[in-house]
Design a protein around this motif. Sequence first.
Motif, PDB file in Angstrom:
ATOM      1  N   PHE A 267      23.893  16.730 -18.923  1.00  0.00           N
ATOM      2  CA  PHE A 267      23.169  15.831 -18.014  1.00  0.00           C
ATOM      3  C   PHE A 267      24.126  15.126 -17.051  1.00  0.00           C
ATOM      4  O   PHE A 267      23.748  14.799 -15.935  1.00  0.00           O
ATOM      5  CB  PHE A 267      22.306  14.837 -18.808  1.00  0.00           C
ATOM      6  CG  PHE A 267      21.060  15.506 -19.314  1.00  0.00           C
ATOM      7  CD1 PHE A 267      19.940  15.600 -18.509  1.00  0.00           C
ATOM      8  CD2 PHE A 267      21.032  16.108 -20.563  1.00  0.00           C
ATOM      9  CE1 PHE A 267      18.806  16.266 -18.951  1.00  0.00           C
ATOM     10  CE2 PHE A 267      19.902  16.773 -21.011  1.00  0.00           C
ATOM     11  CZ  PHE A 267      18.790  16.854 -20.201  1.00  0.00           C
ATOM     12  N   PHE A 268      25.357  14.931 -17.493  1.00  0.00           N
ATOM     13  CA  PHE A 268      26.378  14.355 -16.629  1.00  0.00           C
ATOM     14  C   PHE A 268      26.676  15.298 -15.452  1.00  0.00           C
ATOM     15  O   PHE A 268      26.882  14.874 -14.321  1.00  0.00           O
ATOM     16  CB  PHE A 268      27.642  14.096 -17.455  1.00  0.00           C
ATOM     17  CG  PHE A 268      28.868  13.793 -16.642  1.00  0.00           C
ATOM     18  CD1 PHE A 268      29.003  12.580 -15.986  1.00  0.00           C
ATOM     19  CD2 PHE A 268      29.892  14.720 -16.522  1.00  0.00           C
ATOM     20  CE1 PHE A 268      30.129  12.302 -15.236  1.00  0.00           C
ATOM     21  CE2 PHE A 268      31.019  14.455 -15.769  1.00  0.00           C
ATOM     22  CZ  PHE A 268      31.136  13.240 -15.121  1.00  0.00           C
ATOM     23  N   MET A 269      26.672  16.594 -15.749  1.00  0.00           N
ATOM     24  CA  MET A 269      27.023  17.596 -14.737  1.00  0.00           C
ATOM     25  C   MET A 269      25.819  18.069 -13.915  1.00  0.00           C
ATOM     26  O   MET A 269      25.980  18.875 -13.000  1.00  0.00           O
ATOM     27  CB  MET A 269      27.654  18.838 -15.397  1.00  0.00           C
ATOM     28  CG  MET A 269      28.924  18.603 -16.187  1.00  0.00           C
ATOM     29  SD  MET A 269      30.331  18.132 -15.189  1.00  0.00           S
ATOM     30  CE  MET A 269      30.669  19.586 -14.260  1.00  0.00           C
ATOM     31  N   LEU A 270      24.643  17.596 -14.272  1.00  0.00           N
ATOM     32  CA  LEU A 270      23.430  18.122 -13.652  1.00  0.00           C
ATOM     33  C   LEU A 270      23.442  18.013 -12.123  1.00  0.00           C
ATOM     34  O   LEU A 270      23.059  18.960 -11.420  1.00  0.00           O
ATOM     35  CB  LEU A 270      22.201  17.383 -14.219  1.00  0.00           C
ATOM     36  CG  LEU A 270      20.907  18.188 -14.296  1.00  0.00           C
ATOM     37  CD1 LEU A 270      21.084  19.471 -15.062  1.00  0.00           C
ATOM     38  CD2 LEU A 270      19.797  17.357 -14.899  1.00  0.00           C
ATOM     39  N   ASP A 271      23.903  16.877 -11.591  1.00  0.00           N
ATOM     40  CA  ASP A 271      23.918  16.726 -10.125  1.00  0.00           C
ATOM     41  C   ASP A 271      24.949  17.664  -9.486  1.00  0.00           C
ATOM     42  O   ASP A 271      24.716  18.217  -8.408  1.00  0.00           O
ATOM     43  CB  ASP A 271      24.159  15.266  -9.710  1.00  0.00           C
ATOM     44  CG  ASP A 271      25.432  14.699 -10.291  1.00  0.00           C
ATOM     45  OD1 ASP A 271      25.926  15.247 -11.281  1.00  0.00           O
ATOM     46  OD2 ASP A 271      25.935  13.689  -9.745  1.00  0.00           O
TER      47      ASP A 271
ATOM     48  N   ILE B 201      20.658  11.543 -23.144  1.00  0.00           N
ATOM     49  CA  ILE B 201      20.238  12.074 -21.846  1.00  0.00           C
ATOM     50  C   ILE B 201      20.355  10.986 -20.775  1.00  0.00           C
ATOM     51  O   ILE B 201      20.903  11.221 -19.682  1.00  0.00           O
ATOM     52  CB  ILE B 201      18.792  12.625 -21.924  1.00  0.00           C
ATOM     53  CG1 ILE B 201      18.771  13.863 -22.831  1.00  0.00           C
ATOM     54  CG2 ILE B 201      18.240  12.961 -20.541  1.00  0.00           C
ATOM     55  CD1 ILE B 201      17.392  14.326 -23.237  1.00  0.00           C
ATOM     56  N   ALA B 202      19.884   9.773 -21.107  1.00  0.00           N
ATOM     57  CA  ALA B 202      19.904   8.681 -20.125  1.00  0.00           C
ATOM     58  C   ALA B 202      21.334   8.337 -19.721  1.00  0.00           C
ATOM     59  O   ALA B 202      21.646   8.253 -18.525  1.00  0.00           O
ATOM     60  CB  ALA B 202      19.209   7.456 -20.703  1.00  0.00           C
ATOM     61  N   MET B 203      22.209   8.195 -20.710  1.00  0.00           N
ATOM     62  CA  MET B 203      23.582   7.782 -20.390  1.00  0.00           C
ATOM     63  C   MET B 203      24.340   8.896 -19.668  1.00  0.00           C
ATOM     64  O   MET B 203      25.120   8.644 -18.753  1.00  0.00           O
ATOM     65  CB  MET B 203      24.320   7.339 -21.649  1.00  0.00           C
ATOM     66  CG  MET B 203      23.816   5.994 -22.148  1.00  0.00           C
ATOM     67  SD  MET B 203      24.747   5.336 -23.529  1.00  0.00           S
ATOM     68  CE  MET B 203      26.157   4.621 -22.721  1.00  0.00           C
ATOM     69  N   GLY B 204      24.107  10.149 -20.078  1.00  0.00           N
ATOM     70  CA  GLY B 204      24.754  11.291 -19.415  1.00  0.00           C
ATOM     71  C   GLY B 204      24.345  11.366 -17.956  1.00  0.00           C
ATOM     72  O   GLY B 204      25.188  11.514 -17.067  1.00  0.00           O
ATOM     73  N   ALA B 205      23.035  11.232 -17.706  1.00  0.00           N
ATOM     74  CA  ALA B 205      22.529  11.319 -16.328  1.00  0.00           C
ATOM     75  C   ALA B 205      23.054  10.158 -15.489  1.00  0.00           C
ATOM     76  O   ALA B 205      23.463  10.345 -14.338  1.00  0.00           O
ATOM     77  CB  ALA B 205      21.003  11.320 -16.339  1.00  0.00           C
ATOM     78  N   LEU B 206      23.069   8.956 -16.069  1.00  0.00           N
ATOM     79  CA  LEU B 206      23.558   7.786 -15.325  1.00  0.00           C
ATOM     80  C   LEU B 206      25.037   7.931 -15.003  1.00  0.00           C
ATOM     81  O   LEU B 206      25.485   7.609 -13.907  1.00  0.00           O
ATOM     82  CB  LEU B 206      23.324   6.508 -16.148  1.00  0.00           C
ATOM     83  CG  LEU B 206      21.867   6.073 -16.273  1.00  0.00           C
ATOM     84  CD1 LEU B 206      21.721   4.972 -17.318  1.00  0.00           C
ATOM     85  CD2 LEU B 206      21.327   5.591 -14.939  1.00  0.00           C
ATOM     86  N   ASP B 207      25.788   8.435 -15.968  1.00  0.00           N
ATOM     87  CA  ASP B 207      27.215   8.663 -15.759  1.00  0.00           C
ATOM     88  C   ASP B 207      27.438   9.704 -14.650  1.00  0.00           C
ATOM     89  O   ASP B 207      28.381   9.623 -13.878  1.00  0.00           O
ATOM     90  CB  ASP B 207      27.856   9.136 -17.076  1.00  0.00           C
ATOM     91  CG  ASP B 207      29.365   9.042 -17.044  1.00  0.00           C
ATOM     92  OD1 ASP B 207      29.895   8.420 -16.111  1.00  0.00           O
ATOM     93  OD2 ASP B 207      30.012   9.593 -17.955  1.00  0.00           O
ATOM     94  N   GLY B 208      26.517  10.665 -14.583  1.00  0.00           N
ATOM     95  CA  GLY B 208      26.615  11.741 -13.594  1.00  0.00           C
ATOM     96  C   GLY B 208      26.541  11.243 -12.161  1.00  0.00           C
ATOM     97  O   GLY B 208      27.118  11.850 -11.261  1.00  0.00           O
TER      98      GLY B 208
END
Lengths: 423, 89
Positions: free
Chosen positions: A369-373, A198-205
């Motif tokens: 999580f990468f696509m969340l934004d 989750i952390a890495m996906g969100a940061l990558d996003g």
Amino acid sequence: MKFDIKKILGLSLLTLVLLIQPIYAQSLPINAYFFYGDGCPHCAQERQFLFHELKSEYPNLEIYEYEIYNNRTNTLLLQQVSDKLGVGVDGVPFLVISDQHFIGYANGMTSAAIKNKIAECSLEKCPDSVASVVGVETKEVMPTMTNKTEGTELRKETTEIQSPLSDNVLAEQNKKMVKLPLLGEINAASFSLPVLTIAMGALDGFNPCAMWTLLFLISLLLGMKNRKRMWALGTVFIVTSASVYFLFMAAWLNLILFLGFVVWVRILIGVLALLGGGYSIKEFLFNKDSGCKVTGDEKRQKTFDKMKLAVQQNSLWLAIGGIIILAFAVNLVELICSAGLPAVYTQVLALNEMARWQYYLYILIYIFFFMLDDLFIFFIAMITLEMTGITTKYAKISRLVGGLIMLAIGLMLIFKPGWLMFG
Amino acid sequence: MKVLKFGAVWCPGCLVMKPRWKEIETENSWLQTEYHDFDQDKEIVGKYNITNVLPVFIFLDKNDNEFLRLDGEIEKDKLIEIINQNKEK
């Protein structure tokens, strides 16, 4: 009849000695082929079990070991063995006894299964087709020390260790239980990988590389009167973008799983993580620009023209087709910009042994999580009919956090890969 | 005083600045502002040499002379402070 007390004592002693003396029985020889990697903690655990526990219990067991991280010949041998058995080998430890293989090692569970197999093959002859691949001669019968009492004990022990949750496993699990406020008691081992995902996906996003195309598309969609068409085209773009990312990560994962046996691949990705992490931290510290960098004017203009053309198609299906092609092409190009985090993440994923579907599930969670934004911006725009941007402050913070995570993972990949094996 | 705002639809920072400026313009109705799209208004983009970063805000005096240039995301309070300080220009 005269009893000679000395003779009686002597005979009694001899009888006692004979009773205690083990009976030599026939116990079948067994070959085990153990593939492992230097620095792999599960391999070390299994090695300890095989050589210190199992070997002393079963002297008829012959263990052949092959180190594969630093030995290309042994890696190729592993490929041949897996081909012979018709199984896909994604990592080590990998043990073959008879024609049965054991991937990975969990103390208590795998060890029980291994013991069962050894017990079975000690009593009944098991096939050994791997012997011919690795070039080991098979022996017919090997004398070993046993007696009836020991045999009974062996069967008893076999029954006991079949329990999947032996005391060892429970103790091992208890060690990993952590009490957290709000969340209660959680298993740290099984919790770490999802949290990292989750952390890495969100940061990558927060990496703004591919965001510009979505924003431009939204600006075109907002000019439309047909809301169904707006939703359809926007959704197609987002799903295609996610699919490209998924394909890239899945391909990268499979490549790493294939090459992962070679230690330098892990070290190379570790170095990549250190460089990427260092660059992110440098950007955080020295790049004070809070706006959007203007680059690739011509490329951007061409993309905009094509996107306009696709969106303005009268036929919805033609428009969808155009958007799919564009989303595919743009995201493929922009992957270069964000390849660092997913590449490092998939390496961490490959270090953790699991079923293939679980790997893909983790990648899907990462991508969500990468696509969340993107999803946030799209939904807000579609509902309010106004464009929203996410402040670059978050991107800046994500650079620092992402950089620190990359540095930590890089160091672990190079020096302590075992720390990244969460299972 | 006049403010030239340069942005683009694909730039998240520009989108973040839009509502901030909208509020400032509502609160200061005397303030003259002009928005120019980086991709469409090539002439004025070239004239003011907008090249590296977006959004860009150029503050002009009564004679259309540039006296301040800001880029990136700027806090609303800071913008109001600058506007109030240079109200007479």
